[in-house]
Design a protein around this motif. Structure first.
Motif: not given
Length: 261
Positions: A228-234
C-alpha cells in the motif's frame, strides 16, 4: 634516357621500401584500448538534462562510476552504472540518464572512472568538458512514506520533499528518479526496493505508464502495509502533474504480480 628511367625506378623502390618498414602504420604499435570507452557525450557538447551517458567498459565488478564537477571543479553529483559485461575481463555496454543538478555556470565537467580495488583511488578516468544549454531550474515534489503514521496503521500516509534540479522537460521521469534516490528528511522512509531503475515512463491520455527494472521482483509484493505504501509513493509522485489521472506500473515486464499482499 635509360639512366634516368633506372634512377626513377630506384627512387620509387626505396620510397616504397621506407614506407613498408615504417612503424607508423604498423597495427602492433597501437596503444592498448582503455578500460572505459565513453561514446556519449562528446567533448565540448552542449547538453540538456537528463544527460545521456553511454559507452563500454571492462572494470572491476562491472561498476562504472561518474561525477559531475561544476565550473570550479567541485563535485556536485555522483553515481554509478553497471556495465553489461558477459564475463570478467570482457567489455560490456553501459548507459545511464543523469538528471543534472542546479549549476551556477553553464560550463561543467563529466568524469567517468572506476575505483581501484587495491587502494580506492580513481583509475581509467575519462573526462568531458560540457556546457548546459540552460541555467533555468525545475522543481518537483517527491512523495515518501511517513514512518510515524505507518506505525499507527496508516500505510498510505505519504508526504513530499521538494527537489530542485536543472531544467528539464522530462518532469515525470525526474520525479521518479528522485524517488528512487531516497528521502533526506528524518520523518521520511521509502519501501520502494533498492537498486530499482527506470526503463521507461510515458504519459498519454491521462495515464502514466511506468516500466521499472529490479533485481528481485519478489520485493514488489509482501505485506499489505508495504505494498500500500509502495503504491502510494509512486502514484502520488506522478499524480502531482495535471496531465496524470492514473498510473500503471510494471516491473521486469510483470504487471499483475506486483503490489500483491
Amino acid at each position: 634516357m635509360k639512366k634516368c628511367l633506372f634512377l626513377l625506378l630506384g627512387l620509387t623502390f626505396l620510397g616504397a621500401g621506407c614506407s613498408f618498414f615504417s612503424t607508423q602504420d604498423d597495427p602492433n604499435t597501437e596503444e592498448p584500448e582503455s578500460n572505459i570507452v565513453l561514446e556519449s557525450p562528446a567533448d565540448g557538447s552542449i547538453v540538456t538534462s537528463p544527460l545521456t551517458l553511454s559507452g563500454r567498459a571492462r572494470v572491476f565488478e562491472n561498476v562504472v562510476s561518474w561525477s559531475i564537477l561544476d565550473h570550479s571543479g567541485v563535485s556536485v553529483l555522483e553515481g554509478n552504472v553497471i556495465a553489461n559485461a558477459p564475463d570478467t575481463g570482457e567489455f560490456g555496454d553501459f548507459e545511464a540518464r543523469i538528471f543534472l543538478p542546479v549549476l551556477e555556470d553553464e560550463n561543467f565537467t563529466l568524469e567517468v572512472f572506476t575505483y581501484s580495488a587495491m587502494d580506492g583511488s580513481q583509475q581509467d578516468v575519462v573526462t568531458r568538458s560540457l556546457k548546459l544549454d540552460s541555467l533555468e531550474k525545475t522543481s518537483v515534489d517527491v512523495y515518501f512514506m511517513d514512518a510515524a503514521a505507518a506505525e499507527y496503521g496508516d500505510c498510505s500516509a505519504v508526504d513530499f520533499e521538494k527537489r530542485t534540479m536543472a531544467y528539464t522537460t522530462n518532469v515525470a521521469e525526474l520525479a521518479l528518479s528522485e524517488l528512487l534516490s531516497g528521502p533526506t528528511s528524518e520523518w521520511a522512509t521509502t519501501v520502494v526496493p533498492n537498486f530499482t531503475t527506470i526503463k521507461s515512463v510515458s504519459v498519454k491520455n491521462g495515464v502514466a505508464t511506468v516500466e521499472f527494472e529490479s533485481p528481485d521482483i519478489n520485493e514488489w509484493s509482501g505485506g499489505s502495509c508495504r505494498v500500500t505504501a509502495m503504491r502510494a509513493q509512486i502514484e502520488k509522485t506522478l499524480m502531482q502533474f495535471d496531465t496524470v489521472d492514473s498510473v500503471v506500473v510494471s516491473v521486469n515486464g510483470e504487471e499483475e504480480t506486483i503490489f500483491q499482499p
